[in-house]
Design an enzyme around this catalytic site. Sequence first.
Site, PDB file in Angstrom:
ATOM      1  N   SER A 118     -15.996   3.262  39.299  1.00 26.56           N
ATOM      2  CA  SER A 118     -15.875   4.169  40.443  1.00 26.56           C
ATOM      3  C   SER A 118     -17.001   5.182  40.484  1.00 26.56           C
ATOM      4  O   SER A 118     -17.248   5.797  41.521  1.00 26.56           O
ATOM      5  CB  SER A 118     -14.539   4.909  40.378  1.00 26.56           C
ATOM      6  OG  SER A 118     -14.537   5.843  39.312  1.00 26.56           O
ATOM      7  N   GLY A 119     -17.664   5.401  39.352  1.00 23.31           N
ATOM      8  CA  GLY A 119     -18.658   6.455  39.259  1.00 23.31           C
ATOM      9  C   GLY A 119     -18.089   7.734  38.712  1.00 23.31           C
ATOM     10  O   GLY A 119     -18.825   8.672  38.407  1.00 23.31           O
ATOM     11  N   GLY A 120     -16.751   7.803  38.574  1.00 20.80           N
ATOM     12  CA  GLY A 120     -16.119   8.965  37.978  1.00 20.80           C
ATOM     13  C   GLY A 120     -16.257   8.947  36.465  1.00 20.80           C
ATOM     14  O   GLY A 120     -16.741   7.981  35.862  1.00 20.80           O
ATOM     15  N   VAL A 121     -15.804  10.023  35.843  1.00 27.24           N
ATOM     16  CA  VAL A 121     -15.964  10.179  34.398  1.00 27.24           C
ATOM     17  C   VAL A 121     -15.248   9.063  33.636  1.00 27.24           C
ATOM     18  O   VAL A 121     -15.793   8.484  32.695  1.00 27.24           O
ATOM     19  CB  VAL A 121     -15.436  11.558  33.948  1.00 27.24           C
ATOM     20  CG1 VAL A 121     -15.489  11.687  32.433  1.00 27.24           C
ATOM     21  CG2 VAL A 121     -16.224  12.670  34.609  1.00 27.24           C
ATOM     22  N   ASP A 122     -14.021   8.756  34.041  1.00 25.94           N
ATOM     23  CA  ASP A 122     -13.203   7.827  33.265  1.00 25.94           C
ATOM     24  C   ASP A 122     -13.790   6.417  33.230  1.00 25.94           C
ATOM     25  O   ASP A 122     -13.952   5.826  32.161  1.00 25.94           O
ATOM     26  CB  ASP A 122     -11.773   7.791  33.821  1.00 25.94           C
ATOM     27  CG  ASP A 122     -11.134   9.165  33.861  1.00 25.94           C
ATOM     28  OD1 ASP A 122     -11.488   9.997  33.011  1.00 25.94           O
ATOM     29  OD2 ASP A 122     -10.303   9.411  34.744  1.00 25.94           O
ATOM     30  N   SER A 123     -14.107   5.870  34.401  1.00 24.28           N
ATOM     31  CA  SER A 123     -14.662   4.512  34.410  1.00 24.28           C
ATOM     32  C   SER A 123     -16.057   4.491  33.805  1.00 24.28           C
ATOM     33  O   SER A 123     -16.469   3.490  33.197  1.00 24.28           O
ATOM     34  CB  SER A 123     -14.675   3.945  35.831  1.00 24.28           C
ATOM     35  OG  SER A 123     -15.567   4.663  36.667  1.00 24.28           O
ATOM     36  N   HIS A 163       7.054  29.341  25.557  1.00 22.45           N
ATOM     37  CA  HIS A 163       6.145  28.194  25.676  1.00 22.45           C
ATOM     38  C   HIS A 163       4.831  28.499  24.960  1.00 22.45           C
ATOM     39  O   HIS A 163       3.950  29.174  25.522  1.00 22.45           O
ATOM     40  CB  HIS A 163       5.876  27.867  27.148  1.00 22.45           C
ATOM     41  CG  HIS A 163       7.026  27.224  27.839  1.00 22.45           C
ATOM     42  ND1 HIS A 163       7.226  25.858  27.866  1.00 22.45           N
ATOM     43  CD2 HIS A 163       8.073  27.763  28.497  1.00 22.45           C
ATOM     44  CE1 HIS A 163       8.336  25.576  28.531  1.00 22.45           C
ATOM     45  NE2 HIS A 163       8.871  26.727  28.922  1.00 22.45           N
ATOM     46  N   GLY A 202      12.368  21.751  29.723  1.00 21.52           N
ATOM     47  CA  GLY A 202      12.922  20.935  30.790  1.00 21.52           C
ATOM     48  C   GLY A 202      13.745  21.772  31.745  1.00 21.52           C
ATOM     49  O   GLY A 202      14.101  22.918  31.437  1.00 21.52           O
ATOM     50  N   GLU A 241       2.435  26.486  24.422  1.00 19.32           N
ATOM     51  CA  GLU A 241       1.355  25.617  24.889  1.00 19.32           C
ATOM     52  C   GLU A 241       0.564  26.201  26.051  1.00 19.32           C
ATOM     53  O   GLU A 241      -0.539  25.714  26.351  1.00 19.32           O
ATOM     54  CB  GLU A 241       1.912  24.243  25.284  1.00 19.32           C
ATOM     55  CG  GLU A 241       2.774  24.208  26.531  1.00 19.32           C
ATOM     56  CD  GLU A 241       4.246  24.518  26.283  1.00 19.32           C
ATOM     57  OE1 GLU A 241       5.067  24.125  27.122  1.00 19.32           O
ATOM     58  OE2 GLU A 241       4.563  25.156  25.255  1.00 19.32           O
ATOM     59  N   CYS A 258      11.751  25.812  24.198  1.00 23.15           N
ATOM     60  CA  CYS A 258      12.568  26.162  25.357  1.00 23.15           C
ATOM     61  C   CYS A 258      13.791  25.235  25.442  1.00 23.15           C
ATOM     62  O   CYS A 258      14.677  25.309  24.605  1.00 23.15           O
ATOM     63  CB  CYS A 258      11.719  26.135  26.626  1.00 23.15           C
ATOM     64  SG  CYS A 258      12.458  27.025  28.014  1.00 23.15           S
ATOM     65  N   TYR A 259      13.852  24.321  26.407  1.00 22.94           N
ATOM     66  CA  TYR A 259      14.996  23.403  26.463  1.00 22.94           C
ATOM     67  C   TYR A 259      15.100  22.589  25.185  1.00 22.94           C
ATOM     68  O   TYR A 259      16.215  22.282  24.721  1.00 22.94           O
ATOM     69  CB  TYR A 259      14.869  22.456  27.665  1.00 22.94           C
ATOM     70  CG  TYR A 259      16.061  21.530  27.802  1.00 22.94           C
ATOM     71  CD1 TYR A 259      17.198  21.931  28.489  1.00 22.94           C
ATOM     72  CD2 TYR A 259      16.064  20.263  27.213  1.00 22.94           C
ATOM     73  CE1 TYR A 259      18.298  21.092  28.596  1.00 22.94           C
ATOM     74  CE2 TYR A 259      17.150  19.426  27.323  1.00 22.94           C
ATOM     75  CZ  TYR A 259      18.271  19.844  28.010  1.00 22.94           C
ATOM     76  OH  TYR A 259      19.363  19.012  28.113  1.00 22.94           O
ATOM     77  N   LYS A 277      -8.471  13.869  29.650  1.00 24.09           N
ATOM     78  CA  LYS A 277      -9.778  13.988  30.292  1.00 24.09           C
ATOM     79  C   LYS A 277     -10.799  14.696  29.401  1.00 24.09           C
ATOM     80  O   LYS A 277     -11.956  14.270  29.325  1.00 24.09           O
ATOM     81  CB  LYS A 277      -9.631  14.749  31.612  1.00 24.09           C
ATOM     82  CG  LYS A 277     -10.922  14.975  32.367  1.00 24.09           C
ATOM     83  CD  LYS A 277     -11.411  13.713  33.052  1.00 24.09           C
ATOM     84  CE  LYS A 277     -10.589  13.442  34.298  1.00 24.09           C
ATOM     85  NZ  LYS A 277     -11.095  12.282  35.063  1.00 24.09           N
TER      86      LYS A 277
END
Length: 516
Positions: free
Chosen positions: A226-231, A172, A58, A174, A85-86, A371
Amino acid sequence: MNDLRQGGVVILDYGSQYTQLIARRIREQGVYAEVLPHAAPLERLLRHQPAGFILSGGPSSVYEAAAPQLNPALLAQGRPILGICYGMQALTHALGGVVAPARAREYGRASLTHRRRSPLLDDLPETLTVWMSHGDRIEQPPPGFVPLAESDNSPLAAMGDLARHLYGVQFHPEVQHTPQGVALLRNFIFRICGCADHWQPAAFIEQSVAAIRAQVGPERVLLALSGGVDSAVAGALIHRAIGDRLTSIFVNTGLLRLGEAEQVLHVFREQQGMDVRYADASETFLEALRGVTEPEAKRKLIGRLFIDVFKAQAAQVSGMRFLAQGTIYPDVIESAAASSASHTIKSHHNVGGLPAEIGFELLEPLRDLFKDEVRRVGAALGLPEDILWRQPFPGPGLAIRCLGEVTFPRLETLRQADAIFVGALQAAGLLRGATAQSFAVLLPVKSVGVMGDNRTYEEVVVLRAVATDDFMTADWAKLPYDLLDTVSRRIVNEVPGVNRVTYDITGKPPGTIEWE
């Protein structure tokens, strides 16, 4: 069936730009991880019976009056904790150690040495390259803690109370710049917390299908496709659960890429056998965007108009109780403003969704997934790769890649240039792996050129391609010169109105991936 979210890890967000990345790294190991605000009530932190906790980094200094602190009740649970870290500093401060400004700040790569054996660092090389980003350091560890590793400026670059399973690292783990970071996180979740790796696509699908059927019952569902990956993955998952009781509405805003509307209809109507209602609202959106040049104004206008068009279409479909959306986990975190301690860099394109007053109950089957997890679930559901690996696309579409005023001729110019660039990358095998996101941008400036001995004064196209695995940071993709040369010549020769092509070599940071 046991809840797949039980027995994982909770990440307390203290405002780091990398908090979500911690969760992704852990989930990549097959262990569920969720991000919650550092000040979340204890009962919320314990909802899924986590095996351990991670405290994120942070921007604050823990000794300042208004700095976010660690809830003492969390320490009383007796579960493993890793402070990053923080988070390490917050853990130190809460347990009676001393945190103070470092004599020299550490930003960027550093060399770390560890000599004491511990479950956290076992099987890692004695000398590690790590990524530091801090101006404070631990001057005195809390009682019971011992040094585990040191760097040039941090004698306590890692520490631990091995008896109580409490650990802290000043770097970090990650981020990509800490090559052994994933191994350290694996040590924490498996050796120290004792987690099991049951967070897998097949198990998620099985549990989600059962959950959708339980929530929906005999009712019908409307999907904003929407045609995107998620929908797309949300639709396939719901369709598996309830079949023809799912109806999708696909709104063409006129801001899609070349051939995108036709592809969406083909895949979901013909290949997936779904009921898809199509609304071509291109003229409506273009008329509304006339004269609008400011990026934020474009986003808001497109968002409001999309809701109006969708509501009008939804009113024509009777008997619907549920509205399904492709909301994913980053949307949940960001739209809920998961941490008041974080510093906002830029508003996101896809946060939010259709408003509650639209009159449906929400169904969001992907809201626990990142994603990359969505893609893995989609593959397990049998969706084609050209849908799953479609280049990321912002909610406002080409409107924010067509800088300046959005008109039909300028959109057509951009669509053609973008198709040439992306098509060349695909033919060269560079659309996956070598590049994570690639697209063209049309600038609202003109340049002088010469074509056929004649002076031209036409618009400029910028090509943008980045390499990243997390989208938090990104490098510009080092594409072959001959590919860029071919793309540039094709765009100038084949796309009317363009006489100059440039390549964006800005990383993130300092730039963002999109231009607007």
